[in-house]
Design an enzyme around this catalytic site. Sequence first.
Site, PDB file in Angstrom:
ATOM      1  N   LYS A 219      27.610   6.000 -33.222  1.00 45.01           N
ATOM      2  CA  LYS A 219      26.308   5.630 -32.645  1.00 45.01           C
ATOM      3  C   LYS A 219      25.281   5.123 -33.662  1.00 45.01           C
ATOM      4  O   LYS A 219      24.074   5.140 -33.413  1.00 45.01           O
ATOM      5  CB  LYS A 219      25.679   6.773 -31.819  1.00 45.01           C
ATOM      6  CG  LYS A 219      26.580   7.449 -30.837  1.00 45.01           C
ATOM      7  CD  LYS A 219      27.479   6.528 -30.068  1.00 45.01           C
ATOM      8  CE  LYS A 219      26.825   5.767 -28.962  1.00 45.01           C
ATOM      9  NZ  LYS A 219      27.842   4.967 -28.207  1.00 45.01           N
TER      10      LYS A 219
ATOM     11  N   HIS B 120      35.214   5.729 -37.086  1.00 43.22           N
ATOM     12  CA  HIS B 120      34.125   6.698 -37.271  1.00 43.22           C
ATOM     13  C   HIS B 120      34.615   7.850 -38.148  1.00 43.22           C
ATOM     14  O   HIS B 120      33.949   8.870 -38.263  1.00 43.22           O
ATOM     15  CB  HIS B 120      33.668   7.266 -35.920  1.00 43.22           C
ATOM     16  CG  HIS B 120      33.162   6.236 -34.963  1.00 43.22           C
ATOM     17  ND1 HIS B 120      32.215   5.306 -35.307  1.00 43.22           N
ATOM     18  CD2 HIS B 120      33.467   5.997 -33.660  1.00 43.22           C
ATOM     19  CE1 HIS B 120      31.972   4.537 -34.256  1.00 43.22           C
ATOM     20  NE2 HIS B 120      32.723   4.927 -33.251  1.00 43.22           N
TER      21      HIS B 120
ATOM     22  N   SER C  20      21.193   9.130 -29.719  1.00 39.74           N
ATOM     23  CA  SER C  20      22.182   8.217 -29.147  1.00 39.74           C
ATOM     24  C   SER C  20      23.514   8.946 -28.922  1.00 39.74           C
ATOM     25  O   SER C  20      24.172   8.779 -27.892  1.00 39.74           O
ATOM     26  CB  SER C  20      22.353   7.018 -30.088  1.00 39.74           C
ATOM     27  OG  SER C  20      23.203   6.068 -29.514  1.00 39.74           O
TER      28      SER C  20
HETATM   29  S1  PPS Z   1      29.894   3.719 -30.991  1.00 41.50           S
HETATM   30  O1  PPS Z   1      30.336   4.311 -29.709  1.00 41.50           O
HETATM   31  O2  PPS Z   1      29.841   4.741 -32.036  1.00 41.50           O
HETATM   32  O3  PPS Z   1      30.688   2.579 -31.407  1.00 41.50           O
HETATM   33  O4  PPS Z   1      28.393   3.259 -30.730  1.00 41.50           O
HETATM   34  P1  PPS Z   1      27.537   2.309 -31.670  1.00 41.50           P
HETATM   35  O5  PPS Z   1      27.821   0.918 -31.336  1.00 41.50           O
HETATM   36  O6  PPS Z   1      27.671   2.744 -33.088  1.00 41.50           O
HETATM   37  O7  PPS Z   1      26.063   2.674 -31.264  1.00 41.50           O
HETATM   38  C1  PPS Z   1      25.518   2.387 -30.000  1.00 41.50           C
HETATM   39  C2  PPS Z   1      24.019   2.293 -30.205  1.00 41.50           C
HETATM   40  O8  PPS Z   1      23.715   1.010 -30.787  1.00 41.50           O
HETATM   41  C3  PPS Z   1      22.823   0.324 -29.915  1.00 41.50           C
HETATM   42  N1  PPS Z   1      23.066  -1.117 -29.982  1.00 41.50           N
HETATM   43  C4  PPS Z   1      22.100  -2.006 -30.306  1.00 41.50           C
HETATM   44  N2  PPS Z   1      20.811  -1.823 -30.657  1.00 41.50           N
HETATM   45  C5  PPS Z   1      20.076  -2.954 -30.909  1.00 41.50           C
HETATM   46  N3  PPS Z   1      20.551  -4.197 -30.807  1.00 41.50           N
HETATM   47  C6  PPS Z   1      21.851  -4.422 -30.467  1.00 41.50           C
HETATM   48  N4  PPS Z   1      22.303  -5.662 -30.365  1.00 41.50           N
HETATM   49  C7  PPS Z   1      22.680  -3.289 -30.208  1.00 41.50           C
HETATM   50  N5  PPS Z   1      23.972  -3.125 -29.838  1.00 41.50           N
HETATM   51  C8  PPS Z   1      24.177  -1.801 -29.721  1.00 41.50           C
HETATM   52  C9  PPS Z   1      23.146   0.914 -28.536  1.00 41.50           C
HETATM   53  O9  PPS Z   1      22.149   0.626 -27.612  1.00 41.50           O
HETATM   54  C10 PPS Z   1      23.244   2.389 -28.910  1.00 41.50           C
HETATM   55  O10 PPS Z   1      21.988   2.948 -29.259  1.00 41.50           O
HETATM   56  P2  PPS Z   1      21.029   3.719 -28.225  1.00 41.50           P
HETATM   57  O11 PPS Z   1      19.922   4.277 -29.064  1.00 41.50           O
HETATM   58  O12 PPS Z   1      21.848   4.782 -27.600  1.00 41.50           O
HETATM   59  O13 PPS Z   1      20.548   2.696 -27.269  1.00 41.50           O
END
Ligand code: PPS
Length: 349
Positions: free
Chosen positions: A94, A157, A188
Site C-alpha cells: 500500500k 511486498h 491504506s
Molecule cells: S498494493 O496492494 O500493495 O499493491 O497497493 P499499492 O498500489 O501499493 O497502494 C494502493 C494505494 O496507492 C494509491 N494509488 C494512487 N495514489 C495516487 N495516484 C495514483 N495514480 C495512485 N494509484 C494508486 C491507492 O489509491 C491506494 O492508496 P489509498 O490511500 O488507499 O487510496
Amino acid sequence: MMFIIGITAFSIVLTTALWVKRMRTINRVTSMMNVLYKLGLQRLVMARPKRAQEVTASNGFKVLLPSAMMLPTLEEVLKFRMRSDDIIVATYAKAGTTWVQEIVWLICHDADTQAAKAATLGKRYGFLETPDFADVTQGIQTLESWPKNKRRFMKTHLPFQLLPYELQNSPKGKMICVVRNPKDNCVSLYHFHRMWVGLPEPGTWSEFLTKFCTGQTTSGSWFDHVSKYWQVYQERKSSMYFVSYESLKKGLKGEVKKLATFLERNLTESQIDAIVRHCTFSSMSKNSSTNYTDVARTGAFEFKASKFMRKGEIGDWKNHFTINQSSAFDEMFEQRTKDWTLKFEFEPA
Ligand code: PPS
C-alpha cells in the site's frame, strides 16, 4: 462389467492421486484454486483467516502469513533465478506499488498507453510471492516461464531477507522501491484488509493501528521493511532506486523523468506528458487495467468494503488517527527513525 468399471475408476483415481502428489506444492495450490474458481467455489478456501500465523523460512527469517500454506511459495521465491534485465518494484504493501508499476511499465514501453490499457497490470507484471491464480494473477510459475526474449516485470511486498538469494547476494536487474509515510500507509493497509478476504480481519481502526505499530500485520514491521531496503540501497545505487509516494504526488512529471533516467530510457517531452496524464489518480482509478476491478469477480476483493483505488491522497491519516493516537505515533516514529537518513512527508502541501 462392474468389475471392469471398478478397476478403471480405481486406476483413474490412483493415477490422478500419484500425479498430484508428484506436483510442486505451488502447482498443486494453483490447480486446486483454478478448479475451485471454475466451479465458482473459490470462497471455500478464501474464508478469512482468524489471525496471521508466524512461520520461519528455511533461512531462519520469521514472517507473518495469512496462512502457513503460503510457506512453500516463499521457499520457491528464495530459489528463484533472476535475469540480468529484470525489473522489480519492491514495496511495503500500500505504499504506491500500482502507481509506480504503471509508470515504470510505460517508461519501458515508449509511453504506449493503448497497450497499457489493453492488459491489466496483473497480466503485465508477475507477483513474485504468489502462485498463479485464475486469469488475474501471474505468480511465480509465470515468472519462471516468462519468454527469455521478453523483459520480466515483477512486483513484491516481501522483506528484503525473503527475496531470491541471488538478488540478496548481489544486484541483478533493476529494483525500484516505493515508500510512503507510515501513517497514510497504515490507513491504506487497514482499508485493504477490509476488502481482501484472504487477509485476517483488521479489527477496529484502533486495534489495527496497534498491530501496525508492533509489526503484527501480515506485511510485517513497516520500520524493519523500509530500513532494510534503504540500507541495501546505500550500496546499490546504480541498480536500485527509491521514490516516495509523497514526491510522486507533489511532482509527478519530475519523478517520471528521474525514473526514466534511472531506467536508461530516452523519452520525448510528449511521451513524458502522456505518462503523467495516464497516471493521475483520477485516470488510473477509472482505468480497468489498473484499478483491480477484475479481481472482484474472483471473490478475493470485496469492493463494497473499500475500493482498491480508494482516495490516493497524502494526509488521509488525519481522518483516522485521533489526536492521542497521532502524538503517540509521532513519538514512536521519532524514536525508531532517529538514525534514519530517509525522511518522510506527512502533509499534503
Ligand atoms: S498494493 O496492494 O500493495 O499493491 O497497493 P499499492 O498500489 O501499493 O497502494 C494502493 C494505494 O496507492 C494509491 N494509488 C494512487 N495514489 C495516487 N495516484 C495514483 N495514480 C495512485 N494509484 C494508486 C491507492 O489509491 C491506494 O492508496 P489509498 O490511500 O488507499 O487510496
